[in-house]
Design an enzyme around this catalytic site. Sequence first.
Site, PDB file in Angstrom:
ATOM      1  N   CYS A  43      -0.400   4.152   2.073  1.00 32.45           N
ATOM      2  CA  CYS A  43      -0.268   3.986   3.532  1.00 32.45           C
ATOM      3  C   CYS A  43       1.168   4.267   3.965  1.00 32.45           C
ATOM      4  O   CYS A  43       1.412   4.885   4.987  1.00 32.45           O
ATOM      5  CB  CYS A  43      -0.584   2.558   3.961  1.00 32.45           C
ATOM      6  N   ASP A  44       2.111   3.760   3.203  1.00 34.31           N
ATOM      7  CA  ASP A  44       3.504   3.708   3.673  1.00 34.31           C
ATOM      8  C   ASP A  44       4.466   4.612   2.916  1.00 34.31           C
ATOM      9  O   ASP A  44       5.625   4.752   3.321  1.00 34.31           O
ATOM     10  CB  ASP A  44       4.022   2.264   3.580  1.00 34.31           C
ATOM     11  N   CYS A  56       0.830  -1.199   0.000  1.00 32.85           N
ATOM     12  CA  CYS A  56       0.000   0.000   0.000  1.00 32.85           C
ATOM     13  C   CYS A  56       0.866   1.251   0.000  1.00 32.85           C
ATOM     14  O   CYS A  56       1.325   1.709   1.055  1.00 32.85           O
ATOM     15  CB  CYS A  56      -0.919  -0.006   1.217  1.00 32.85           C
TER      16      CYS A  56
END
Length: 333
Positions: A157-158, A154
Amino acid sequence: MFKPLDINESNNSQPVVSGDSEKVKCLIIGSGPAGYTAAIYAARANLSPVMYEGLQPGGQLTTTTEVENFPGYPEGVTGPVMMEDLKAQAARFGTDIRWGMATKADFSGEVHKVWIDDSKLIEAEIVIIATGATAKYLGLEDEKKYAGGGVSACATCDGFFYRGKDVAVVGGGDTAAEEAMYLAGLCRKVYLIVRRDELRASKVMADRAKKTANIEILWKHQTKGLLGDNGVVEGAVLIKNQGEAGEEEVKIKIDGFFLAIGHKPNSDIFKEYIDTDEVGYIKTIPGTSKTKVPGVFACGDVQDSHYRQAVTAAGSGCMAAIDAERYLSEKHL
Ligand code: NDP
């Protein structure tokens, strides 16, 4: 760090039933666009839906950035905002939205049983399955070895953790192109590792990725393993032209390794009772959301191997609620 969510990982053995059980009319499992739309329609049809959101409330769209193709948002909208809007709309009509994950199902009787978090038993007249799909991994040992240390599925997300660094994205579809472009805005360099000599992504996305200055596409490369120290990724070992003349090993220096190679439908806990295809997509009666079990319906990515769009998921959620409402009306005639 983002922990990939996988309902399929859940333990499907006998749950520890604590004696905590509840009877409901309509249970909705999953909270992506399909689940929320089913909830909006079911609540407005007085089905008093109870929704369990799963481990990733809002579903996959909460891990995307801009959504430009959902009708009604001429300027685009971020995935998380869109899901908050859908959730608020479902709640407005009285959907009982709860935290929890379905871990076991029993559709053998007239009343359908679903266990939440291996403890609470829900007995429902209707079940709407909207559990979506989960990111796939390559299956390399190193993906586990470096989990939380530079391996992610992701980018949104990261990606933040890799500002100014070099990363790689694996895959050649729209997700890979989108994630590569997102990361290109944060990172110094993005390698896009593509196993063929062309991208599967739509032309517009592929062109954008190709034109982005700090994305380097590594055509016909496959990942053999990752390099690193103390569980932190420092590089990847790739094979170029695997199985062909000119096969060679290539090493790249990277700090982050992002998977974007597709998804697996979250249907494992239901497979004993309903039909799925070889990949795991739930089979529904064509033109409906009905599974082969009366009173159990499926919508969204868990049953759609073809379109897999937010808007088609929302449409199928609507179908599931309408099918459910008609099923109940006929049953109680
Ligand atoms: P896709 O299935 O479309 O693409 C998966 C990609 O990963 C393919 O390029 C495939 O290669 C590659 N791949 C699969 N397995 C491996 C492996 N073991 N090793 C290396 N590469 C591998 O998945 P996506 O998640 O990209 O897209 C899913 C759907 O969602 C599509 O319909 C897409 O259009 C849609 N989508 C739309 C977006 C948008 O409109 N903004 C954004 C993201 C997704 P190969 O091509 O060789 O099979």
